[in-house]
Design a protein around this motif. Structure first.
Motif, mmCIF file in Angstrom:
data_model
loop_
_atom_site.group_PDB
_atom_site.id
_atom_site.type_symbol
_atom_site.label_atom_id
_atom_site.label_comp_id
_atom_site.label_asym_id
_atom_site.label_seq_id
_atom_site.Cartn_x
_atom_site.Cartn_y
_atom_site.Cartn_z
ATOM 1 N N UNK A 19 -1.431 7.031 14.119
ATOM 2 C CA UNK A 19 -2.885 7.195 14.340
ATOM 3 C C UNK A 19 -3.672 7.437 13.051
ATOM 4 N N UNK A 20 -3.542 6.532 12.091
ATOM 5 C CA UNK A 20 -4.261 6.624 10.824
ATOM 6 C C UNK A 20 -4.987 5.315 10.567
ATOM 7 N N UNK A 21 -6.238 5.408 10.147
ATOM 8 C CA UNK A 21 -7.026 4.214 9.836
ATOM 9 C C UNK A 21 -6.879 3.885 8.346
ATOM 10 N N UNK A 22 -6.396 2.695 8.070
ATOM 11 C CA UNK A 22 -6.328 2.255 6.680
ATOM 12 C C UNK A 22 -6.900 0.855 6.575
ATOM 13 N N UNK A 23 -7.149 0.420 5.339
ATOM 14 C CA UNK A 23 -7.685 -0.926 5.127
ATOM 15 C C UNK A 23 -6.732 -1.998 5.622
ATOM 16 N N UNK A 40 -6.209 9.115 -5.608
ATOM 17 C CA UNK A 40 -4.753 8.977 -5.555
ATOM 18 C C UNK A 40 -4.299 7.665 -4.919
ATOM 19 N N UNK A 41 -4.012 6.691 -5.731
ATOM 20 C CA UNK A 41 -3.326 5.454 -5.368
ATOM 21 C C UNK A 41 -3.876 4.852 -4.079
ATOM 22 N N UNK A 42 -3.090 4.733 -3.012
ATOM 23 C CA UNK A 42 -3.542 4.075 -1.786
ATOM 24 C C UNK A 42 -4.054 5.062 -0.739
ATOM 25 N N UNK A 43 -4.438 6.252 -1.149
ATOM 26 C CA UNK A 43 -4.905 7.260 -0.201
ATOM 27 C C UNK A 43 -6.432 7.366 -0.173
ATOM 28 N N UNK A 44 -7.116 6.354 -0.695
ATOM 29 C CA UNK A 44 -8.574 6.363 -0.672
ATOM 30 C C UNK A 44 -9.247 5.421 -1.640
ATOM 31 N N UNK A 45 -8.705 5.240 -2.867
ATOM 32 C CA UNK A 45 -9.388 4.344 -3.810
ATOM 33 C C UNK A 45 -9.556 2.924 -3.266
ATOM 34 N N UNK A 60 0.871 -1.185 0.000
ATOM 35 C CA UNK A 60 0.000 0.000 0.000
ATOM 36 C C UNK A 60 0.904 1.230 0.000
ATOM 37 N N UNK A 61 1.524 1.477 -1.148
ATOM 38 C CA UNK A 61 2.732 2.274 -1.254
ATOM 39 C C UNK A 61 2.677 3.652 -0.609
ATOM 40 N N UNK A 107 -1.402 9.093 -9.018
ATOM 41 C CA UNK A 107 -0.115 8.546 -8.605
ATOM 42 C C UNK A 107 0.429 9.275 -7.375
ATOM 43 N N UNK A 108 1.440 8.720 -6.697
ATOM 44 C CA UNK A 108 2.061 9.428 -5.576
ATOM 45 C C UNK A 108 2.659 10.761 -6.019
#
Length: 444
Positions: free
Chosen positions: A314-318, A369-374, A183-184, A217-218
């Motif tokens: 403190x960040x929620x990710x998949x 944007x890439x792994x920041x929400x999609x 999850x780059x 992209x990043x």
């Protein structure tokens, strides 16, 4: 436990044929590229997901996918995240083989002399893939010696992660580069990355922007930091040393897959006549470490931990939802994860059709944007299995149907907007096609 209110998904010829077309078009003769233009080499966890789908078309081809990848395994056990095709021009992808210099810089770590690879890794989905591929045609697997040949390599891969990568001494594997999480550019990496001085902007050329939309992209700043980290690791001869690391994070996604792989290895061990008990014990130990070190009751999911500064991110990710795939997860933890998946931070079934890669309410959320929400198909495929494992059958059935529809309507996109389903990234993406085949073919 939910009662199923969605019927099993009927195979749709259009979706099936489209997925098969993508995998046929991306096959190179011994492995499958993620996409012809943007990713023209073999990627590690991509190949694992691709093999899972390929087993429905050709179990032998799925076996070859994994065998080709593991032929480039390093002597220390690591499976590099890229195996480079020497026929592809250097400028087609960056960082290219002349950046990684694996056969020289990685010599002390046992990089193969006959192949050029990267020096970092990706999440270990391979044992699960190997077991599923074997089960698709046990006779062909036995005839080719597939499982017996790959089992010791899988064990060495697991031991590399559980032993050499336990940089925090907490019983969990650490990533030394954001790319190792798969999850780059997740916002989870922003705090530890902020301490990394980026490489000079003119010192590299981003080939990804030649083929992809910059908004998907990043950013250049993030990419500069990725290059700095990779160069520092290379210049340290790819040695795993917490004292020299510029970035070291315990990622719940990678560690959940590491744990699931021990359970898959137990199944493989039983199939080849070995003792599975060691793998089952290690699986339990890793589950205990995950719960003790990364579970956050207030957040309702697992959080990454910055090893170098000994603090949670403190960040929620998949990634923090992926432990749902594990057997033996305490019922109360599984229940909280299910509530988080459906709640306001991920919105499955209400706001979103597919689980987003990052918190809908997070300050850094970006649906493009890439792994920041999609939403990504491999993450949702894993979560569909996790939902089913923990009794959320109706939610799993609905997610399964939405994934197939999204894959077909998006042209088998790399990822999609989690709310609108709009295609993002490249199209004709191999793991999207492979996992669509799996969803269409296997029983619920």
């Amino acid at each position: 436990m939910e009662c199923a209110d969605h019927p099993p998904l009927p195979p749709t010829p259009i979706a099936y044929d489209g997925a098969r077309r993508v995998l046929t078009g991306n096959w190179t003769g011994s492995s499958t590229v993620p996409s012809r233009a943007l990713y023209p080499h073999q990627w590690s966890w991509d190949s694992a997901f691709i093999a899972i789908g390929l087993r429905h078309l050709s179990p032998v081809r799925a076996q070859r996918e994994l065998e080709t990848l593991f032929a480039a395994q390093w002597a220390d056990g690591r499976v590099p995240h890229i195996v480079f095709n020497p026929a592809v021009p250097l400028g087609a992808y960056f960082p290219s083989p002349d950046f990684w210099r694996s056969s020289t810089a990685g010599a002390a770590a046992g990089a193969p002399a006959g192949a050029e690879t990267s020096g970092i890794v990706q999440p270990p989905v391979h044992a699960l893939a190997a077991l599923l591929v074997h089960e698709a045609d046990p006779a062909a697997s036995e005839r080719r010696g597939f499982l017996r040949g790959i089992y010791p390599r899988l064990v060495a891969w697991q031991r590399y992660l559980t032993e050499r990568r336990d940089l925090g001494g907490r019983g969990l594997a650490a990533i030394v580069h954001p790319w190792e999480s798969g999850m780059d550019n997740s916002p989870c990496w922003d705090p530890p990355l902020a301490r990394v001085e980026p490489a000079a902007a003119g010192s590299f050329h981003r080939a990804d922007l030649d083929h992809g939309c910059p908004a998907d992209r990043p950013t250049d700043l993030d990419y500069g930091r990725y290059v700095r980290l990779a160069a520092a690791y290379r210049d340290h001869d790819y040695a795993d040393d917490a004292g020299a690391a510029l970035f070291a994070v315990e990622d719940p996604g990678l560690n959940a897959l590491l744990t699931a792989s021990e359970h898959a290895l137990a199944g493989i061990a039983a199939a080849v006549g070995a003792d599975p008990s060691d793998h089952l014990v290690r699986g339990e130990q890793l589950t205990t470490a995950l719960l003790k070190r990364l579970w956050n009751e207030d957040a309702g999911l697992f959080l990454a931990h910055d090893v170098l500064h000994n603090e949670p991110v403190p960040e929620r990710s998949a990634a923090g939802l992926l432990p749902l795939i594990l057997p033996g997860l305490p019922e109360e933890v599984a229940g909280r994860l299910l509530a988080t998946v459906r709640g306001r931070h991920f919105g499955l079934g209400s706001v979103t059709d597919l689980v987003p890669s990052y918190d809908l309410c997070g300050a850094s959320f970006d649906p493009a944007r890439y792994w920041r929400g999609p939403a990504w198909f491999n993450v949702n495929w894993l979560l569909e299995r996790g939902l089913r494992r923990h009794g959320a059958t109706a939610t799993a059935d609905a997610l399964r149907a939405r994934m197939v529809r999204a894959a077909e309507s998006s042209g088998y996109a790399e990822y999609v907007d989690p709310v609108t389903g709009e295609a993002r990234g490249t199209r004709d993406f191999s793991w999207t096609a492979a996992l669509t085949l799996d969803l269409l073919t296997r029983p619920a």
